[in-house]
Write a protein that holds these residues in place. Structure first.
Motif, short mmCIF file in Angstrom:
data_model
loop_
_atom_site.label_atom_id
_atom_site.label_comp_id
_atom_site.label_asym_id
_atom_site.label_seq_id
_atom_site.Cartn_x
_atom_site.Cartn_y
_atom_site.Cartn_z
N ALA A 92 21.69 -19.30 -3.50
CA ALA A 92 22.33 -18.51 -4.23
C ALA A 92 21.33 -17.99 -5.31
O ALA A 92 21.09 -17.02 -5.69
N TYR A 93 20.49 -18.97 -5.80
CA TYR A 93 19.41 -18.87 -6.69
C TYR A 93 18.38 -17.96 -6.05
O TYR A 93 17.66 -16.81 -6.82
N PHE A 94 17.96 -17.94 -4.75
CA PHE A 94 17.03 -17.18 -4.03
C PHE A 94 17.53 -15.68 -4.15
O PHE A 94 16.78 -14.78 -4.36
N GLU A 95 18.89 -15.64 -3.90
CA GLU A 95 19.44 -14.16 -3.67
C GLU A 95 19.35 -13.60 -5.31
O GLU A 95 19.22 -12.23 -5.40
N ALA A 96 19.82 -14.32 -6.11
CA ALA A 96 19.82 -13.71 -7.76
C ALA A 96 18.20 -13.43 -8.09
O ALA A 96 18.01 -12.58 -8.71
N ILE A 97 17.27 -14.22 -7.81
CA ILE A 97 16.00 -13.99 -8.53
C ILE A 97 15.34 -12.97 -7.55
O ILE A 97 14.70 -12.07 -7.99
N SER A 98 15.66 -12.86 -6.16
CA SER A 98 15.28 -11.64 -5.61
C SER A 98 15.85 -10.23 -5.79
O SER A 98 15.14 -9.25 -5.91
N GLY A 99 17.03 -10.31 -6.49
CA GLY A 99 17.67 -9.25 -7.32
C GLY A 99 17.10 -8.88 -8.38
O GLY A 99 16.42 -7.73 -8.49
N PHE A 100 16.92 -9.68 -9.31
CA PHE A 100 16.29 -9.45 -10.63
C PHE A 100 14.78 -9.22 -10.61
O PHE A 100 14.38 -8.29 -11.41
N THR A 101 13.98 -9.74 -9.75
CA THR A 101 12.57 -9.38 -9.39
C THR A 101 12.43 -7.83 -8.86
O THR A 101 11.40 -7.77 -8.39
N THR A 102 13.55 -7.53 -8.35
CA THR A 102 13.63 -6.27 -7.16
C THR A 102 12.79 -6.50 -6.07
O THR A 102 12.31 -5.47 -5.76
#
Length: 485
Positions: free
Chosen positions: A101-111
């Motif tokens: 879940a964290y991987f998906e989120a930070i992958s999103g915010f860092t584009t």
């Protein structure tokens, strides 16, 4: 020392904005009557409570932000935003463990756009939109986004701007940073709306048009379908994607100047843009020639496929219209160079940025001249601006740190049992915030789910370091940062 009360106050204000973004997804979930409603509701409540707690703890802090505090604010903002952003995935049950879940989120915010979701089509509309929204907000920077909304956020917005924005040379459009932020975000919103309208005219559904417009202009790469080829069903859609990815890779300050004065030709007076443009042209022709000669593509197909992938990799978007793992290895080298270099500074793209390559090449040219004329004084200028010796040494330090991080992280990936080819492409994908690797094991047809847990956390750290261009994060681990004086 670090003023943690002020940092908590700022983080609290920022989290209120993230809560409002979650609220928009909560409303969408309610409208679609899907089962992620509870996940967004709980995530919204937890984010509000966290924001209130942090805001209360720092309510009496003075708005005097030091440079030391600015680095801490920016780094913590991306970490905390990703932490809260992981909650909808986790609570709704569509991602079952915190690491993913964290991987998906930070992958999103860092584009970055690397995903651990094997079947994105099973996600509800609101979760799909949350993934895209996180990329869109992270495109120009979370704190920079907030400066446009809350000009009096910190009392030291210029220091935050310096800590978060990309590139060695930063341009302000207006003496007030909040006004600069608003103008840049106006360009960003206009590009997004124009891109969505173009996708609609090409036949995309409204939901897909909005999502792909946001991920295109953010150069993020999250898709709403398992296969992007099922969305980009016509060449027109691919050309629209290429156009807006290319524009999103241009320095937004430069784009604003050229658009406001109705002088698009002014773009070519900029050395960084010229390198960016000619890299697109040269790499596209090279890839297209290889596909035409070795893979029996017809001329138009080879040119379109090459252009799409070159722009996608150069701008760190990570979308694809072909299976690059089946292409000749010569194309991998070209695309790998595109991933490493990236587009322009002050854009939404990743990589080391074209401006650094311009400065480096001019520096090399000066070194040759200095060898022939040892007593000559050779200034280094880019776009009429003198590049000081301090900035040149900073560039060398940046490239050295980049190389050291790649060597250490590459060694860890190899020790984790990942083969050299995949290790190098995963490393480059995370550091350049591309999210799309070249090999068939981590690429267009498979996700990052197969990576070990420890490697996923390493990749998450590399995404953050790459997005904040290394020093903003690494300085927190230096002894000098924590010294009192």
């Amino acid at each position: 020392m670090v003023n943690f009360k002020l940092i908590n106050k700022i983080l609290g204000q920022l989290l209120f904005i993230e809560a409002m973004l979650m609220l928009s997804c909560l409303i969408m979930s309610f409208c679609y009557k899907e089962d992620d409603l509870f996940g967004f509701l709980i995530a919204f409540i937890l984010t509000i409570l966290t924001a209130t707690t942090l805001r209360y703890h720092g309510h009496n802090a003075k708005d005097s932000l030091s440079r030391r505090d600015a680095y801490m604010v920016v780094s913590l903002t991306w970490v905390v935003f990703s932490l809260m952003g992981a909650l909808p995935f986790l609570i709704s049950g569509y991602i079952t463990n915190f690491t993913d879940a964290y991987f998906e989120a930070i992958s999103g915010f860092t584009t970055t756009g690397a995903t651990i979701v094997n079947d994105v089509e099973r996600l509800p509309h609101a979760l799909l939109f949350w993934r895209t929204l996180s990329q869109w907000v992270g495109g120009l920077g979370i704190v920079f986004f907030t400066i446009a909304l809350l000009p009096s956020l910190t009392g030291g917005p210029t220091r935050i701007f310096a800590a978060e924005m990309t590139g060695p040379i930063r341009t302000k459009l207006h003496p007030k940073l909040s006004t600069t932020a608003k103008w840049i975000w106006t360009i960003y919103i206009f590009l997004t709306l124009a891109c969505a309208g173009s996708y609609l005219l090409c036949g995309m559904t409204p939901f897909d048009a909005v999502n792909y417009a946001m991920t295109t202009t953010a150069t993020g790469g999250f898709a709403t379908h398992n296969s992007v080829t099922s969305t980009f069903v016509t060449p027109a859609m691919e050309y629209v994607c290429v156009l807006f990815c290319f524009l999103a890779g241009v320095n937004f300050s430069l784009l604003y100047f050229s658009c406001s004065k109705w002088r698009p030709s002014a773009l070519f007076h900029n050395a960084e843009f010229r390198l960016y443009f000619w890299m697109v042209v040269g790499c596209t022709l090279a890839v297209a020639a290889i596909l035409f000669i070795q893979c029996d593509y017809n001329a138009e197909h080879a040119l379109r496929a090459g252009l799409f992938q070159v722009v996608s990799f150069l701008t760190s978007t990570g979308l694809f219209n072909e299976d690059t793992s089946s292409w000749p290895h010569a194309t991998w080298i070209i695309l790998g160079v595109c991933m490493f270099v990236g587009a322009c500074s002050g854009s939404t793209s990743g990589g080391i940025k074209a401006i650094r390559v311009v400065i480096l090449m001019k520096n090399i040219r000066n070194e040759f001249s200095q060898m022939i004329h040892p007593n000559a004084v050779l200034p280094l200028k880019v776009n009429g601006q003198h590049v000081s010796a301090n900035k040149r040494s900073t560039l060398l330090a940046f490239l050295t740190a980049y190389m050291i991080i790649c060597i250490i992280a590459g060694g860890i990936l190899l020790a984790a049992g990942i083969d050299a080819q995949n290790a190098s492409t995963i490393l480059l994908s995370c550091m350049a915030n591309v999210g799309l690797s070249l090999d068939q094991n981590i690429g267009p047809h498979m996700t990052w789910t197969i990576l070990p847990v420890g490697v996923k956390w390493l990749c998450a750290a590399l995404m953050l370091v790459g997005r904040l261009e290394i020093f903003t994060v690494l300085i927190l681990f230096s002894r000098s940062y924590w010294k009192k004086n």
